[in-house]
Structures are given as C-alpha cells and as structure tokens.
Design a protein around this motif. Structure first.
Motif, PDB file in Angstrom:
ATOM      1  N   LYS A 421     -49.437 -67.963 -12.225  1.00  0.00           N
ATOM      2  CA  LYS A 421     -48.168 -67.322 -12.566  1.00  0.00           C
ATOM      3  C   LYS A 421     -48.244 -65.819 -12.320  1.00  0.00           C
ATOM      4  CE  LYS A 421     -44.031 -67.726 -14.591  1.00  0.00           C
ATOM      5  NZ  LYS A 421     -43.478 -66.391 -14.308  1.00  0.00           N
ATOM      6  N   ASP A 422     -47.277 -65.319 -11.579  1.00  0.00           N
ATOM      7  CA  ASP A 422     -47.143 -63.901 -11.241  1.00  0.00           C
ATOM      8  C   ASP A 422     -48.293 -63.379 -10.382  1.00  0.00           C
ATOM      9  OD1 ASP A 422     -44.776 -63.753 -12.758  1.00  0.00           O
ATOM     10  OD2 ASP A 422     -45.929 -63.405 -14.586  1.00  0.00           O
ATOM     11  N   LYS A 423     -49.024 -64.286  -9.741  1.00  0.00           N
ATOM     12  CA  LYS A 423     -50.136 -63.869  -8.882  1.00  0.00           C
ATOM     13  C   LYS A 423     -49.939 -64.304  -7.424  1.00  0.00           C
ATOM     14  CE  LYS A 423     -53.635 -63.574 -12.516  1.00  0.00           C
ATOM     15  NZ  LYS A 423     -52.665 -63.583 -13.619  1.00  0.00           N
ATOM     16  N   LEU A 424     -48.752 -64.834  -7.116  1.00  0.00           N
ATOM     17  CA  LEU A 424     -48.417 -65.231  -5.743  1.00  0.00           C
ATOM     18  C   LEU A 424     -47.219 -64.439  -5.226  1.00  0.00           C
ATOM     19  CD1 LEU A 424     -48.710 -69.123  -6.144  1.00  0.00           C
ATOM     20  CD2 LEU A 424     -50.480 -67.521  -5.372  1.00  0.00           C
ATOM     21  N   GLY A 425     -46.936 -63.329  -5.888  1.00  0.00           N
ATOM     22  CA  GLY A 425     -45.754 -62.559  -5.545  1.00  0.00           C
ATOM     23  C   GLY A 425     -44.558 -63.011  -6.355  1.00  0.00           C
ATOM     24  N   LYS A 426     -43.509 -62.203  -6.318  1.00  0.00           N
ATOM     25  CA  LYS A 426     -42.294 -62.575  -7.041  1.00  0.00           C
ATOM     26  C   LYS A 426     -41.619 -63.776  -6.401  1.00  0.00           C
ATOM     27  CE  LYS A 426     -41.201 -57.887  -8.617  1.00  0.00           C
ATOM     28  NZ  LYS A 426     -40.219 -56.769  -8.566  1.00  0.00           N
TER      29      LYS A 426
END
Length: 441
Positions: A421-426
């Motif tokens: 979560k929140d680590k692959l871009g928005k």
C-alpha cells in the motif's frame, strides 16, 4: 563493434521469447580505443573563465565532462587520498565511486529454454518503414488489437493506449526521446526513419559516436537498449530516438558516463530522457545532471529496480524530490492485473507503476523479443510523455508528470496490493485519463 571486457554469464538477463530465427543472435566485436575510466568522480561548479586546465589544477584530477552547467572531474587511486574530502564536502562537492556503479537491472527470468526462442520464421519487421509503426491509430488498432505487435495488446489495453493515440494524434511527432542505455541495434528495421541524426549519437563506453549494441543474445545486458527504444516507439510511434550508450554488454556503466550522457541529451534537444538503469546508492553527479536537464523543462523517467526490495534504485528514488521532482518520474512494474510484479522494487517514493512483464519489442538481429522488468515499465511511461509533448499542452510543462502520476488506475482498489500500500505510486498508468488532463482536445 567494440567491447570493454568479457561478458559475465552470471549477470545474464533473460528474454522470454524470440519470434523469428536466431541466425543473427550475436555480434563479433573488434578492438576499440576507449576513454580513461577514473575510479572516482566529482561534480564541480563551473565558474566564469574556467577551462579544463583551470579545473584540473583546482581539483587535482582529470576533467571528463565540461559544459556551462557543471564539470566532472575524475580521480584515481592516490589522488583520492590526497584530496581534502571534508573541505570539499563543506563546499557541496562529493567524491564518489565511478566504475560500474549503474546497472541495467537484473531482469526477472520469465522462463523458456533456447529451443523456445526460435519458434518460427515470421518477421514483424519486414519492410521496416516508419509507416509500419505509424499508419495512424485506426490501422494500429485494427479490430481492437494492437496489430503491429499483437502480443502487446493486453498490456496496451491496460494503459488505454488506443484511446491515448486518438487523444494524441501526432503520435509524438517532433519529440526527441533520449534512450541512455546499452546502445541499440542501429540498423534494426524498427528504427528506420526513427533515429536522431547520426551526428547526435554518442557512445561513452566505446569512446566514439556509434552507440551500437555489443554482445551475445541472452547474455548480460545485450539487447536491453534496443528493447527499451522499441517500447518507446510502440507507445509514441512518431517520436525520435536519440541513442546514447553508457552501459557495457554486461549491463554495467560508470557514473561519469551516465551524467555526461544526460548532459549530451540536453545539448542535442531531447525533450524526454529514459533511464532504465539504476544504482543502489545516490549520486551527486547524476542529480546535478538531472537538475540541469529538468531546469530546461526536460522530462526524466527512471526505473525502480528489480530485486523485489523495499527500496528503489537511484535516480528513481529521488525523482520526487526538489525542483527536479516536477519533471521526473520513478516507475515500478505491475502485471496485467495491476498486481506488483514479483521482481519489482517498491517504496513510498515510487510515483507510478506501469506494465513491465513479457513486453514484446525490438531485439538484436532484427528480432522481436520479450523482456520483463521495471526497465520495460519506464519506457512505456516515457513514450506516454512523448505523446503528451507532441500535442499542445493544457497545463504548464512542470505539471505534466504530476498529472500523469495522479490520473490512472488505483492499484490498491478492492484490496489489491495491500502488502505494498502506497509503495507502487498513487496510480497505475492510464494514458487516456492522463492525457485528458494534460493535452488540449
């Protein structure tokens, strides 16, 4: 052709499939003089009246690059020890390692024995004319299939490329994309009519102006740059590729070569720079070069790395920082369901994800090959930026990468990718939605 040192099979990057025969799967390099390779490098300011001689006298090294924005000074062995590193650091000058600090990335091994590679004699590249790639959105998307390379239909539908081509009908015309990589196969049919003038080419590895791929297919980084350039042209078929070679056949390259290449791309009028390469440590020299590029409105895309690590490689890790962040994107890879690729690095500083698995593209020997890695996701995004830059913008240039990163598919929808979560871009790339918010209709 030229080679710097022997190939290292342990660094092999895997292609998943070749669609035509492998009768031209390797090259036979010949000896070529090359530039000196300092063990360390520093990026230094250029003052009024400075020359190579004054800079070398001031810093005790050898100038490997000089322009109006910055200079690179190389140091070897004892010269590093002779420097007052603390005094230099107080002036914002960092002495950093230089040799083989950047890698094309250990692309995921997607499987497939060599017997699978030669499955057929059909060539997608017969004729090779630019019109083959760019006969207009309708002919490219006959029947809802990406007819030029149908194997990519799923990935390109995922990013809504057909609709993007209708929104950007110039298809990247007049936009120069610098591919800073292992070089390319210059005579590949996919590139006929699509390369910048030969007078603009550069090979920092071979120390000449012929950035030709060198190596053996399936070993090291050979074919990486050709693949990257081919992906850019599938997304933006009328863009122009500026090939610059900084990585050797093993997929490794020096800091001063990458920094110099970025500066060279700026000097030759590139509007988009693709960096499908990275280092595990930050580089002041690279960030200085990127800052100089983005300060002129050039958009920079960098891949996040392929170690399934919780940190991403540089310069992608700094693509969201400072003034350069308005013009840069760090990109990781997802599969056809927007799920994080098993190999892809992930972190809170990733800005965007894009398809990066089993992407079919140009390969050495005039072939069609399939690669996987964040190195493939980055040029899909770079191609999207080329589409945007070929049109009349509805937003300031410094908002283009922001709009692309904010307008796309939610990769966390319905509980997807919760471990990341929140680590692959928005967002995951959706070129239709992005272009609706970037270009004038």
């Amino acid at each position: 052709m030229k080679v710097r040192h022997l190939l290292n099979p342990a660094l092999a990057l895997c292609t998943a499939a070749l669609i035509v025969g492998c009768n031209q799967a390797s090259t036979t390099p010949t000896a070529q003089a090359e530039a000196a390779r300092p063990t360390h490098i520093m990026s230094v300011p250029v003052l009024a009246g400075d020359t190579r001689e004054t800079l070398e006298a001031r810093y005790g090294g050898t100038v490997t690059h000089l322009d109006t924005e910055f200079a690179l000074v190389g140091l070897d062995g004892g010269k590093v020890q002779a420097q007052n590193l603390q005094a230099l650091a107080a002036r914002g000058i960092v002495v950093e390692p230089n040799r083989d600090t950047f890698k094309a990335g250990a692309l995921a091994r997607m499987g497939g024995a060599r017997s699978m590679w030669a499955g057929g004699a059909r060539s997608m590249w017969a004729g090779g004319a630019r019109s083959m790639w760019a006969g207009g959105a309708r002919s490219m998307w006959a029947g809802g299939t990406y007819s030029l390379v149908p194997e990519n239909t799923t990935a390109f539908k995922q990013i809504r490329l057909e609709a993007a081509h209708l929104l950007a009908p110039k298809l990247g015309t007049g936009v120069k994309v610098a591919v800073i990589d292992t070089g390319i196969e210059l005579n590949h049919p996919a590139f006929i009519g699509s390369l910048a003038p030969a007078s603009e080419w550069k090979d920092y590895v071979g120390n000449d102006a012929v950035p030709e791929e060198v190596g053996t297919l399936g070993v090291g980084g050979y074919g990486h740059g050709t693949a990257v350039a081919g992906i850019v042209l599938q997304v933006a078929p009328l863009a122009t590729i500026l090939p610059i070679r900084v990585l050797d056949s093993d997929g490794a390259g020096d800091t001063d070569h990458v920094a110099s290449a970025i500066s060279h791309a700026v000097a030759k009028g590139a509007q988009v720079i693709n960096l499908s390469l990275g280092s595990t440590t930050p580089s002041t020299a690279i960030q200085t070069a990127i800052k100089a590029a983005t300060g002129k409105g050039i958009l920079v895309v960098a891949s996040a790395g392929n170690d399934n690590a919780r940190t991403i490689t540089y310069p992608a890790a700094q693509a969201d920082e400072g003034s350069s962040g308005d013009y840069s994107l760090g990109v990781t890879s997802v599969n056809s369901s927007h799920i994080k690729s098993t190999f892809a690095n992930y972190a809170s500083d990733v800005e965007l994800s894009a398809p990066g698995e089993n992407i079919y593209t140009a390969g050495p020997g005039g072939l069609l090959v399939a690669w996987s890695g964040t190195s493939m996701a980055a040029p899909i995004v770079a191609g999207g930026l080329a589409l945007a830059r070929g049109q009349t913008l509805a937003v300031p240039i410094h908002d283009v990468t922001k709009k692309m990163a904010e307008n796309g598919t939610d990769p966390y929808n319905n509980g997807m990718n919760q471990a990341y979560k929140d680590k692959l871009g928005k967002r995951s790339l959706d070129l239709e939605q992005a272009l609706k918010n970037i270009v004038k209709s």
